[in-house]
Scaffold this motif. Structure first.
Motif, PDB file in Angstrom:
ATOM      1  N   ARG A 158       0.230  10.479   5.240  1.00  0.00           N
ATOM      2  CA  ARG A 158      -0.612  11.408   4.477  1.00  0.00           C
ATOM      3  C   ARG A 158       0.053  12.780   4.384  1.00  0.00           C
ATOM      4  N   LEU A 159       0.575  13.251   5.528  1.00  0.00           N
ATOM      5  CA  LEU A 159       1.272  14.542   5.536  1.00  0.00           C
ATOM      6  C   LEU A 159       2.503  14.483   4.640  1.00  0.00           C
ATOM      7  N   ALA A 160       3.230  13.373   4.682  1.00  0.00           N
ATOM      8  CA  ALA A 160       4.433  13.211   3.863  1.00  0.00           C
ATOM      9  C   ALA A 160       4.094  13.317   2.377  1.00  0.00           C
ATOM     10  N   LEU A 161       3.039  12.648   1.957  1.00  0.00           N
ATOM     11  CA  LEU A 161       2.659  12.675   0.551  1.00  0.00           C
ATOM     12  C   LEU A 161       2.165  14.061   0.135  1.00  0.00           C
ATOM     13  N   PHE A 162       1.413  14.716   1.032  1.00  0.00           N
ATOM     14  CA  PHE A 162       0.915  16.055   0.725  1.00  0.00           C
ATOM     15  C   PHE A 162       2.073  17.036   0.515  1.00  0.00           C
ATOM     16  N   ILE A 163       3.026  17.039   1.454  1.00  0.00           N
ATOM     17  CA  ILE A 163       4.155  17.969   1.334  1.00  0.00           C
ATOM     18  C   ILE A 163       5.008  17.618   0.121  1.00  0.00           C
ATOM     19  N   TYR A 164       5.167  16.319  -0.135  1.00  0.00           N
ATOM     20  CA  TYR A 164       5.957  15.907  -1.298  1.00  0.00           C
ATOM     21  C   TYR A 164       5.336  16.424  -2.594  1.00  0.00           C
ATOM     22  N   ILE A 165       4.017  16.329  -2.718  1.00  0.00           N
ATOM     23  CA  ILE A 165       3.340  16.836  -3.916  1.00  0.00           C
ATOM     24  C   ILE A 165       3.586  18.333  -4.074  1.00  0.00           C
ATOM     25  N   ILE A 166       3.567  19.065  -2.949  1.00  0.00           N
ATOM     26  CA  ILE A 166       3.838  20.507  -3.004  1.00  0.00           C
ATOM     27  C   ILE A 166       5.270  20.764  -3.477  1.00  0.00           C
ATOM     28  N   THR A 167       6.229  19.953  -3.008  1.00  0.00           N
ATOM     29  CA  THR A 167       7.623  20.151  -3.453  1.00  0.00           C
ATOM     30  C   THR A 167       7.760  19.884  -4.946  1.00  0.00           C
ATOM     31  N   VAL A 168       7.068  18.861  -5.441  1.00  0.00           N
ATOM     32  CA  VAL A 168       7.125  18.546  -6.884  1.00  0.00           C
ATOM     33  C   VAL A 168       6.517  19.684  -7.694  1.00  0.00           C
ATOM     34  N   LEU A 169       5.383  20.184  -7.226  1.00  0.00           N
ATOM     35  CA  LEU A 169       4.727  21.293  -7.907  1.00  0.00           C
ATOM     36  C   LEU A 169       5.645  22.515  -7.939  1.00  0.00           C
ATOM     37  N   GLY A 170       6.256  22.824  -6.793  1.00  0.00           N
ATOM     38  CA  GLY A 170       7.144  23.983  -6.715  1.00  0.00           C
ATOM     39  C   GLY A 170       8.390  23.823  -7.560  1.00  0.00           C
ATOM     40  N   SER A 171       9.047  22.670  -7.445  1.00  0.00           N
ATOM     41  CA  SER A 171      10.314  22.475  -8.153  1.00  0.00           C
ATOM     42  C   SER A 171      10.115  22.407  -9.662  1.00  0.00           C
TER      43      SER A 171
ATOM     44  N   ASP B 148       0.831  -1.206   0.000  1.00  0.00           N
ATOM     45  CA  ASP B 148       0.000   0.000   0.000  1.00  0.00           C
ATOM     46  C   ASP B 148       0.863   1.252   0.000  1.00  0.00           C
ATOM     47  N   ALA B 149       1.940   1.225   0.789  1.00  0.00           N
ATOM     48  CA  ALA B 149       2.831   2.387   0.867  1.00  0.00           C
ATOM     49  C   ALA B 149       3.419   2.714  -0.501  1.00  0.00           C
ATOM     50  N   THR B 150       3.856   1.687  -1.217  1.00  0.00           N
ATOM     51  CA  THR B 150       4.423   1.887  -2.547  1.00  0.00           C
ATOM     52  C   THR B 150       3.360   2.393  -3.521  1.00  0.00           C
ATOM     53  N   ALA B 151       2.148   1.834  -3.411  1.00  0.00           N
ATOM     54  CA  ALA B 151       1.065   2.264  -4.296  1.00  0.00           C
ATOM     55  C   ALA B 151       0.723   3.733  -4.066  1.00  0.00           C
ATOM     56  N   PHE B 152       0.636   4.137  -2.804  1.00  0.00           N
ATOM     57  CA  PHE B 152       0.304   5.531  -2.495  1.00  0.00           C
ATOM     58  C   PHE B 152       1.403   6.479  -2.976  1.00  0.00           C
ATOM     59  N   TRP B 153       2.639   6.039  -2.890  1.00  0.00           N
ATOM     60  CA  TRP B 153       3.757   6.846  -3.385  1.00  0.00           C
ATOM     61  C   TRP B 153       3.626   7.035  -4.908  1.00  0.00           C
ATOM     62  N   GLY B 154       3.251   5.949  -5.588  1.00  0.00           N
ATOM     63  CA  GLY B 154       3.041   6.044  -7.029  1.00  0.00           C
ATOM     64  C   GLY B 154       1.881   6.962  -7.379  1.00  0.00           C
ATOM     65  N   TYR B 155       0.795   6.871  -6.605  1.00  0.00           N
ATOM     66  CA  TYR B 155      -0.354   7.749  -6.845  1.00  0.00           C
ATOM     67  C   TYR B 155       0.029   9.213  -6.668  1.00  0.00           C
ATOM     68  N   ALA B 156       0.824   9.491  -5.640  1.00  0.00           N
ATOM     69  CA  ALA B 156       1.243  10.873  -5.375  1.00  0.00           C
ATOM     70  C   ALA B 156       2.066  11.423  -6.537  1.00  0.00           C
ATOM     71  N   ASN B 157       2.975  10.585  -7.056  1.00  0.00           N
ATOM     72  CA  ASN B 157       3.789  11.015  -8.193  1.00  0.00           C
ATOM     73  C   ASN B 157       2.929  11.269  -9.432  1.00  0.00           C
ATOM     74  N   SER B 158       1.961  10.384  -9.662  1.00  0.00           N
ATOM     75  CA  SER B 158       1.086  10.545 -10.823  1.00  0.00           C
ATOM     76  C   SER B 158       0.236  11.808 -10.699  1.00  0.00           C
ATOM     77  N   PHE B 159      -0.286  12.055  -9.497  1.00  0.00           N
ATOM     78  CA  PHE B 159      -1.109  13.238  -9.272  1.00  0.00           C
ATOM     79  C   PHE B 159      -0.292  14.515  -9.474  1.00  0.00           C
ATOM     80  N   ALA B 160       0.926  14.531  -8.934  1.00  0.00           N
ATOM     81  CA  ALA B 160       1.788  15.706  -9.083  1.00  0.00           C
ATOM     82  C   ALA B 160       2.117  15.958 -10.550  1.00  0.00           C
ATOM     83  N   THR B 161       2.391  14.880 -11.291  1.00  0.00           N
ATOM     84  CA  THR B 161       2.689  15.011 -12.718  1.00  0.00           C
ATOM     85  C   THR B 161       1.482  15.552 -13.481  1.00  0.00           C
ATOM     86  N   ALA B 162       0.298  15.041 -13.151  1.00  0.00           N
ATOM     87  CA  ALA B 162      -0.922  15.504 -13.814  1.00  0.00           C
ATOM     88  C   ALA B 162      -1.154  16.992 -13.560  1.00  0.00           C
TER      89      ALA B 162
END
Length: 422
Positions: free
Chosen positions: A103-116, A43-57
């Motif tokens: 959840r917090l980790a994935l949220f902040i990570y998405i923000i870093t991807v968006l910013g960078s 599940d952890a790996t799947a959620f990490w993949g979802y976060a990356n896909s969402f940030a890319t989208a």
């Protein structure tokens, strides 16, 4: 070299530490072993993949829209400032994540991807403002080259702390959190010259369009691209060959693990650092050779190098083989990306650089879907990951076929004399 050119290069020197620490090395491990410790590993790996896909989208949707707005006077710098500060602050904020706060980790990570990624779009777009067509290949190459060096040094500071932590009784999680702050501070320090010295020199007159007209203007951008045969051919070529480049970079570690070459995690990390160090001089060498041979020739050299890498992958059998493969990747990855950026910068109108680099970013992001998919399907069907590596050669051959039809002259959108002809 001018003050503006140096300041632009230093931004790459600073932001590359983020790419290694957050995207590749530290955060993925921190997430799996600490932030998502209580989750089922699958599940952890799947959620990490979802976060990356969402940030890319998000980036795929926002990049061309923001690019359309940023080309008006004063907006390009404002957008860059916003996204780079967002990236730096969110990177530092990763240090506040507690155990099992996935959840917090994935949220902040998405923000870093968006910013960078947002900052990267406008950083690339400033290439046309900081230098001339004649120097663009060299400056872009030096940006990539010193980026590899800066990323290695910045990440090395973080790794030094993490390796030292057990001997001073510091928990590994705390050392990693401090490393996130180090990464953010490193990026900020080398962004200060950009803040001070770089301004938008080319812009569109008037005010940015209102929301309803942004999409109409964006549609006009795509029409211009499809009507310009030379630019369209470049986009098609870039779509294929950069997909192969990104796939080999992202799949290198899984390849080494699946082939059971006996490499430890520490050895894989050291190989990653060596790749960065080798890529530094070769990226600059590509820029130097482009002055003599032309960027078109050197991009083709890079593509052919990757064709050789795909073929060599079929014969991977030992640790030494993998190290040779990693060295070959390091010789080409910086040069081909740097010259692709500058080649594109010379094809587009300078007053629309943010708009066009937004589309450029979309092609890079969307293309990254197909390479891993191709490699995965071929590997599953054949039961051999080496055939999966070989299949990536198709992407480079297609990229080369389209690129051979591209003229290395500015498109009819930008006008002016040809900066390098073949």
């Amino acid at each position: 070299m001018t003050r503006e050119e140096r300041s632009w290069i230093l931004q790459d020197f600073g932001n590359s530490a983020y790419s290694i620490a957050i995207t590749t090395a530290l955060l993925p491990v921190f997430y799996k072993t600490y932030a998502a410790k209580g989750l089922n590993p699958t599940d952890a790996t799947a959620f990490w993949g979802y976060a990356n896909s969402f940030a890319t989208a998000l980036i795929v949707i926002l990049a061309p829209i923001l690019g359309n707005l940023a080309d008006y006077k004063g907006y390009k710098k404002k957008f860059f400032n916003f996204f780079v500060i967002l990236a730096i602050l969110s990177t530092a904020a990763l240090s506040f994540i507690g155990e099992n706060q996935w959840r917090l980790a994935l949220f902040i990570y998405i923000i870093t991807v968006l910013g960078s990624t947002g900052a990267s779009i406008f950083y690339d777009a400033f290439l046309t403002d900081v230098t001339t067509d004649e120097k663009m290949d060299m400056i872009s190459s030096q940006g990539f080259g010193f980026g590899y060096l800066g990323g290695t040094v910045g990440f090395g500071l973080s790794m030094g702390l993490i390796l030292l932590a057990p001997s001073i009784g510091m928990p590994a999680s705390l050392a990693t959190k401090i490393a996130f702050v180090i990464t953010a501070v490193w990026w900020l320090v080398f962004t200060i010259p950009f803040f001070k010295n770089i301004e938008q020199k080319y812009w569109l007159e008037g005010k940015p369009p209102k929301a309803a007209k942004v999409f109409q203007k964006l549609a006009g951008t795509f029409r211009e691209i499809f009507q310009d045969r030379n630019l369209l051919l470049f986009f098609l070529a870039y779509f294929f060959y950069i997909d192969g480049v990104h796939t080999i970079i992202s799949m290198a570690t899984p390849i080494a693990i699946d082939l059971k070459l006996g490499l430890t995690e520490t050895e894989l990390l050291m190989i990653l650092l060596v790749i960065q160090l080798v890529a530094f001089p070769f990226a600059i060498l590509y820029g130097w050779l482009s002055k003599r041979l032309g960027s078109r020739i050197m991009i083709m050299v890079g593509i052919l190098t990757y064709v050789g890498i795909a073929i060599f992958g079929l014969f991977l059998d030992t640790r030494l083989d993998f190290m040779i493969l990693a060295f070959l990747v390091a010789t080409a990855q910086g040069g081909i990306q740097a010259l692709s950026r500058s080649f594109f910068g010379k094809l587009i109108p300078k007053t629309k650089s943010a708009e066009y680099f937004g589309v450029f970013n979309i092609f890079g992001k969307i293309s990254s879907i197909f390479g891993p998919l191709l490699m995965g399907v071929v590997t599953q069907v054949t039961g051999n990951i080496q055939y999966g590596i070989l299949s990536l050669g198709i992407l480079f051959v297609l990229g080369l076929a389209f690129f051979l039809k591209v003229r290395s002259v500015p498109s009819n959108l930008s006008g002016g004399p040809a900066p390098d002809t073949v």
